[in-house]
Motif scaffolding. Structure first.
Motif, PDB file in Angstrom:
ATOM      1  N   LYS A  47       5.755 -67.962 -22.342  1.00 12.68           N
ATOM      2  CA  LYS A  47       6.196 -69.322 -22.673  1.00 12.68           C
ATOM      3  C   LYS A  47       6.996 -69.342 -23.968  1.00 12.68           C
ATOM      4  CE  LYS A  47       2.557 -71.784 -20.250  1.00 12.68           C
ATOM      5  NZ  LYS A  47       1.332 -72.591 -20.379  1.00 12.68           N
ATOM      6  N   ILE A  48       6.570 -68.565 -24.962  1.00 15.86           N
ATOM      7  CA  ILE A  48       7.274 -68.552 -26.248  1.00 15.86           C
ATOM      8  C   ILE A  48       8.699 -68.036 -26.076  1.00 15.86           C
ATOM      9  CG2 ILE A  48       7.367 -67.407 -28.498  1.00 15.86           C
ATOM     10  CD1 ILE A  48       4.295 -67.658 -28.560  1.00 15.86           C
ATOM     11  N   LEU A  49       8.851 -66.939 -25.331  1.00 13.96           N
ATOM     12  CA  LEU A  49      10.184 -66.360 -25.141  1.00 13.96           C
ATOM     13  C   LEU A  49      10.918 -66.927 -23.929  1.00 13.96           C
ATOM     14  CD1 LEU A  49       9.496 -62.634 -26.032  1.00 13.96           C
ATOM     15  CD2 LEU A  49      10.587 -64.374 -27.430  1.00 13.96           C
ATOM     16  N   ASN A  50      10.258 -67.808 -23.181  1.00  8.45           N
ATOM     17  CA  ASN A  50      10.849 -68.462 -22.017  1.00  8.45           C
ATOM     18  C   ASN A  50      11.355 -67.437 -20.994  1.00  8.45           C
ATOM     19  OD1 ASN A  50      11.592 -70.594 -20.400  1.00  8.45           O
ATOM     20  ND2 ASN A  50      13.591 -70.863 -21.392  1.00  8.45           N
ATOM     21  N   GLU A  86      16.833 -59.795 -25.288  1.00 10.62           N
ATOM     22  CA  GLU A  86      17.934 -60.725 -25.528  1.00 10.62           C
ATOM     23  C   GLU A  86      17.400 -62.062 -26.055  1.00 10.62           C
ATOM     24  OE1 GLU A  86      20.043 -64.195 -24.427  1.00 10.62           O
ATOM     25  OE2 GLU A  86      18.993 -63.295 -22.742  1.00 10.62           O
ATOM     26  N   ARG A  87      16.347 -62.581 -25.438  1.00  8.27           N
ATOM     27  CA  ARG A  87      15.736 -63.841 -25.888  1.00  8.27           C
ATOM     28  C   ARG A  87      15.116 -63.677 -27.270  1.00  8.27           C
ATOM     29  NH1 ARG A  87      14.421 -66.908 -21.027  1.00  8.27           N
ATOM     30  NH2 ARG A  87      16.457 -67.051 -20.047  1.00  8.27           N
ATOM     31  N   PHE A  88      14.467 -62.522 -27.480  1.00  2.00           N
ATOM     32  CA  PHE A  88      13.841 -62.262 -28.777  1.00  2.00           C
ATOM     33  C   PHE A  88      14.884 -62.320 -29.889  1.00  2.00           C
ATOM     34  CE2 PHE A  88      13.268 -58.943 -32.003  1.00  2.00           C
ATOM     35  CZ  PHE A  88      12.215 -59.487 -32.698  1.00  2.00           C
ATOM     36  N   LYS A  89      15.990 -61.607 -29.717  1.00  2.00           N
ATOM     37  CA  LYS A  89      17.023 -61.564 -30.762  1.00  2.00           C
ATOM     38  C   LYS A  89      17.572 -62.953 -31.050  1.00  2.00           C
ATOM     39  CE  LYS A  89      18.422 -56.825 -29.859  1.00  2.00           C
ATOM     40  NZ  LYS A  89      19.430 -55.945 -29.255  1.00  2.00           N
ATOM     41  N   ARG A  90      17.833 -63.717 -29.987  1.00  2.00           N
ATOM     42  CA  ARG A  90      18.392 -65.054 -30.159  1.00  2.00           C
ATOM     43  C   ARG A  90      17.422 -65.967 -30.908  1.00  2.00           C
ATOM     44  NH1 ARG A  90      18.039 -69.364 -26.975  1.00  2.00           N
ATOM     45  NH2 ARG A  90      17.348 -68.191 -25.164  1.00  2.00           N
ATOM     46  N   LEU A  91      16.140 -65.974 -30.482  1.00  2.00           N
ATOM     47  CA  LEU A  91      15.150 -66.848 -31.121  1.00  2.00           C
ATOM     48  C   LEU A  91      14.806 -66.383 -32.529  1.00  2.00           C
ATOM     49  CD1 LEU A  91      12.790 -67.504 -28.103  1.00  2.00           C
ATOM     50  CD2 LEU A  91      14.303 -69.146 -29.223  1.00  2.00           C
ATOM     51  N   PHE A  92      14.751 -65.063 -32.730  1.00  2.00           N
ATOM     52  CA  PHE A  92      14.425 -64.528 -34.055  1.00  2.00           C
ATOM     53  C   PHE A  92      15.507 -64.926 -35.061  1.00  2.00           C
ATOM     54  CE2 PHE A  92      14.113 -61.271 -37.340  1.00  2.00           C
ATOM     55  CZ  PHE A  92      12.745 -61.255 -37.564  1.00  2.00           C
TER      56      PHE A  92
END
Length: 141
Positions: free
Chosen positions: A62-65, A82-88
């Motif tokens: 849920k956090i990383l969708n 990819e999601r991690f880098k964007r959200l981080f």
């Protein structure tokens, strides 16, 4: 008169330190007893599990969708990164983001990696078995 004051300071200080050490010992003993009880019940948190024990797989997804990891672990890992880098980057404290959210994002990535990596390694091992053993041979000239 001064020796009496110094003696009182030393006595009171040693009493305070003695009580502090006694209290710390009680807390350490209680913590040790609790940990032994948890291990006996099978709820042990040692090694890699202790890093991610506070987050379930559902929370991490849920956090990383992202969707829950399936057999296509390699594709899913690329999406996670990819999601991690964007959200981080979006939650960088220097850009007005939240350090707390950044740490949650890191923990979510770690939890998903802990779930996906063994599957990826298993898949690679199976592929190597199918291909056969091909050693790299280097010839001296």
């Amino acid at each position: 008169m001064a020796y009496r004051l110094i003696t009182q300071v030393v006595v009171v200080g040693s009493r305070v330190l003695g009580r502090a050490f006694a209290e710390a010992y009680k807390q350490a003993a209680a913590s040790s007893q609790y940990q032994r009880a948890q291990q006996k019940n099978g709820n042990s948190t040692t090694g890699r599990a202790s890093l991610t024990s506070g987050m379930t797989l559902d929370e991490a997804c849920k956090i990383l969708n992202v969707n829950k990891p399936a057999d296509g672990a390699a594709a899913n890992m690329e999406e996670v990164m990819e999601r991690f880098k964007r959200l981080f980057d979006a939650n960088d404290p220097e850009k007005g983001g939240s350090f707390y959210l950044q740490s949650k994002i890191v923990r979510a990535r770690e939890r998903l990696e802990a779930e996906i990596r063994p599957k990826m390694e298993e898949k690679q091992a199976e592929e190597e078995v199918k291909e056969g053993w091909n050693p790299k041979i280097y010839k001296d000239r």
